[in-house]
Each structure stands twice: as C-alpha cells, then as structure tokens.
Design a protein around this motif. Structure first.
Motif, PDB file in Angstrom:
ATOM      1  N   LEU A 178       6.430   5.021  -4.713  1.00  0.00           N
ATOM      2  CA  LEU A 178       5.369   3.927  -4.515  1.00  0.00           C
ATOM      3  C   LEU A 178       4.101   4.301  -4.922  1.00  0.00           C
ATOM      4  CD1 LEU A 178       6.930   2.969  -1.129  1.00  0.00           C
ATOM      5  CD2 LEU A 178       6.782   1.635  -3.102  1.00  0.00           C
ATOM      6  N   VAL A 179       3.365   5.496  -4.772  1.00  0.00           N
ATOM      7  CA  VAL A 179       2.143   5.942  -5.146  1.00  0.00           C
ATOM      8  C   VAL A 179       2.017   5.849  -6.732  1.00  0.00           C
ATOM      9  CG1 VAL A 179       0.604   7.777  -5.430  1.00  0.00           C
ATOM     10  CG2 VAL A 179       1.613   7.313  -3.204  1.00  0.00           C
ATOM     11  N   LEU A 180       2.993   6.160  -7.376  1.00  0.00           N
ATOM     12  CA  LEU A 180       3.102   6.517  -8.804  1.00  0.00           C
ATOM     13  C   LEU A 180       3.229   5.022  -9.551  1.00  0.00           C
ATOM     14  CD1 LEU A 180       5.338   9.428  -9.576  1.00  0.00           C
ATOM     15  CD2 LEU A 180       3.091   9.426  -9.795  1.00  0.00           C
TER      16      LEU A 180
ATOM     17  N   TYR B  88       1.813  -1.643  -3.090  1.00  0.00           N
ATOM     18  CA  TYR B  88       2.377  -0.440  -3.351  1.00  0.00           C
ATOM     19  C   TYR B  88       2.060   0.860  -2.651  1.00  0.00           C
ATOM     20  CZ  TYR B  88       6.268  -2.386  -6.099  1.00  0.00           C
ATOM     21  OH  TYR B  88       7.404  -3.151  -6.731  1.00  0.00           O
ATOM     22  N   LEU B  89       0.694   0.958  -2.690  1.00  0.00           N
ATOM     23  CA  LEU B  89       0.234   1.989  -2.268  1.00  0.00           C
ATOM     24  C   LEU B  89      -0.077   1.928  -0.492  1.00  0.00           C
ATOM     25  CD1 LEU B  89      -3.080   2.430  -4.265  1.00  0.00           C
ATOM     26  CD2 LEU B  89      -1.073   3.877  -4.440  1.00  0.00           C
TER      27      LEU B  89
ATOM     28  N   PHE C  88       5.196   7.160   3.889  1.00  0.00           N
ATOM     29  CA  PHE C  88       4.635   8.703   4.163  1.00  0.00           C
ATOM     30  C   PHE C  88       4.501   9.041   5.757  1.00  0.00           C
ATOM     31  CE2 PHE C  88       2.384   9.020  -0.028  1.00  0.00           C
ATOM     32  CZ  PHE C  88       3.478   9.769  -0.458  1.00  0.00           C
TER      33      PHE C  88
ATOM     34  N   GLY D   4       7.896   7.495  -1.202  1.00  0.00           N
ATOM     35  CA  GLY D   4       6.488   7.481  -1.101  1.00  0.00           C
ATOM     36  C   GLY D   4       6.010   7.820  -2.228  1.00  0.00           C
ATOM     37  N   VAL D   5       6.174   8.972  -2.835  1.00  0.00           N
ATOM     38  CA  VAL D   5       5.804   9.436  -4.281  1.00  0.00           C
ATOM     39  C   VAL D   5       6.042   8.535  -5.340  1.00  0.00           C
ATOM     40  CG1 VAL D   5       6.210  11.316  -5.886  1.00  0.00           C
ATOM     41  CG2 VAL D   5       5.899  11.738  -3.516  1.00  0.00           C
TER      42      VAL D   5
ATOM     43  N   ALA E 258       3.555   3.114   0.388  1.00  0.00           N
ATOM     44  CA  ALA E 258       3.473   4.319   0.280  1.00  0.00           C
ATOM     45  C   ALA E 258       3.181   4.989   1.559  1.00  0.00           C
ATOM     46  CB  ALA E 258       2.860   4.977  -0.886  1.00  0.00           C
ATOM     47  N   ALA E 259       1.887   4.500   2.134  1.00  0.00           N
ATOM     48  CA  ALA E 259       1.487   4.971   3.329  1.00  0.00           C
ATOM     49  C   ALA E 259       2.317   4.882   4.565  1.00  0.00           C
ATOM     50  CB  ALA E 259       0.054   4.283   3.804  1.00  0.00           C
TER      51      ALA E 259
ATOM     52  N   GLY F 225       2.478   2.180  -7.776  1.00  0.00           N
ATOM     53  CA  GLY F 225       0.982   1.411  -7.431  1.00  0.00           C
ATOM     54  C   GLY F 225      -0.179   1.777  -8.246  1.00  0.00           C
ATOM     55  N   LEU F 226      -0.341   3.222  -8.860  1.00  0.00           N
ATOM     56  CA  LEU F 226      -1.320   3.707  -9.402  1.00  0.00           C
ATOM     57  C   LEU F 226      -1.026   3.177 -10.778  1.00  0.00           C
ATOM     58  CD1 LEU F 226      -2.067   7.243  -8.118  1.00  0.00           C
ATOM     59  CD2 LEU F 226      -3.289   5.186  -7.941  1.00  0.00           C
TER      60      LEU F 226
END
Length: 145
Positions: free
Chosen positions: A90-92, A117-118, A125, A87-88, A121-122, A94-95
C-alpha cells in the motif's frame, strides 16, 4: 473480538478492491490508448505505469488475503505477516500514485488516491504491530478417571 472483526473487514475489503484493481489494470494493458489519452501520456508510458501498479496491486491482494485468512483462523502470525506485507504494498502503491500524479501526468486526483492508500497502509501496519487477533486460549483437558 472487536480487533478480529475489524481485521476481517479491512482485509476482505482490501483484497476485493485490489482484485478489482487488478482486473482494471489487465484491461488497461490490453488497450492502453484510452487510459493514456485520459492521462495525457503516451500508450507506452501508460503500459509501464499499469505494469508497475499491477505488481503493487498483486502484492496487496495476496497479502490482504493472507491477513484475512489469519484473522479467520485466529492465527496471529499470519495476520501480522499479511498485514505488514500488504502495508508495504500500500505504501509503494500510494507513493507511486502520488509521484506519478506530480511528475508524470499532472492529474492531482491520483495524488489523492495515493494519499488514501497511505492511510490504508497505516491501518494495515496497526494490525501488523498489534498482532490481533490472538488464538483462543487452550481449554484444559478433562482428567481421565
């Protein structure tokens, strides 16, 4: 059982997708000119971009594999750890895709990819928080007579 099947499906797909992404990024690093031309950036900027995305894709692929293995073995801690770290990643990823699209090359399609991707990530998580799947309850041992 339902959460376990969802975890297996999600993390298997994430691992496979990111392995494919890794292969594409390695090809891009071999010859960044075509990708750079497509995005309207320099080959050097594309090389840096590909290296950053490669690092994030590696984090996602490895941790998705950990979460998948944990789901297959019914080991909740492995699922939680793998899901959290995937998840971390995926967040990175995506951002970075969104930022890159908005501030570097202007291809808003990549901002949409970042948003996907965000969303993934959800989901990751959610599995990290729930700890699904749990180990099967221990069966009582028969008493020796």
């Amino acid at each position: 059982m339902k959460n376990r099947a969802l975890a297996i499906g999600l993390f298997a797909l994430l691992a496979l997708a990111e392995i494919g992404d890794l292969a594409g990024l390695i090809v891009t690093l071999g010859d960044p000119a075509p990708a750079a031309a497509q995005l309207g950036i320099s080959p050097r900027a594309e090389t840096i971009r590909a290296i950053i995305l490669l690092a994030f894709a590696l984090i996602i692929a490895l941790n998705s594999a950990i979460a998948l293995l944990g789901a297959l073995l019914r080991h909740a801690l492995m699922v939680q750890f793998g899901a959290l770290m995937a998840g971390v990643g995926l967040v990175l990823y995506g951002l970075y895709q969104i930022g890159s699209a908005l501030f570097q090359h202007g291809q808003l399609l990549y901002a949409g990819v970042g948003a996907i991707y965000l969303g993934l990530a959800a989901l990751a998580f959610r599995f990290a928080r729930s700890g699904a799947p749990r180990a099967a309850p221990a069966q009582p041992k028969p008493e020796a007579g």
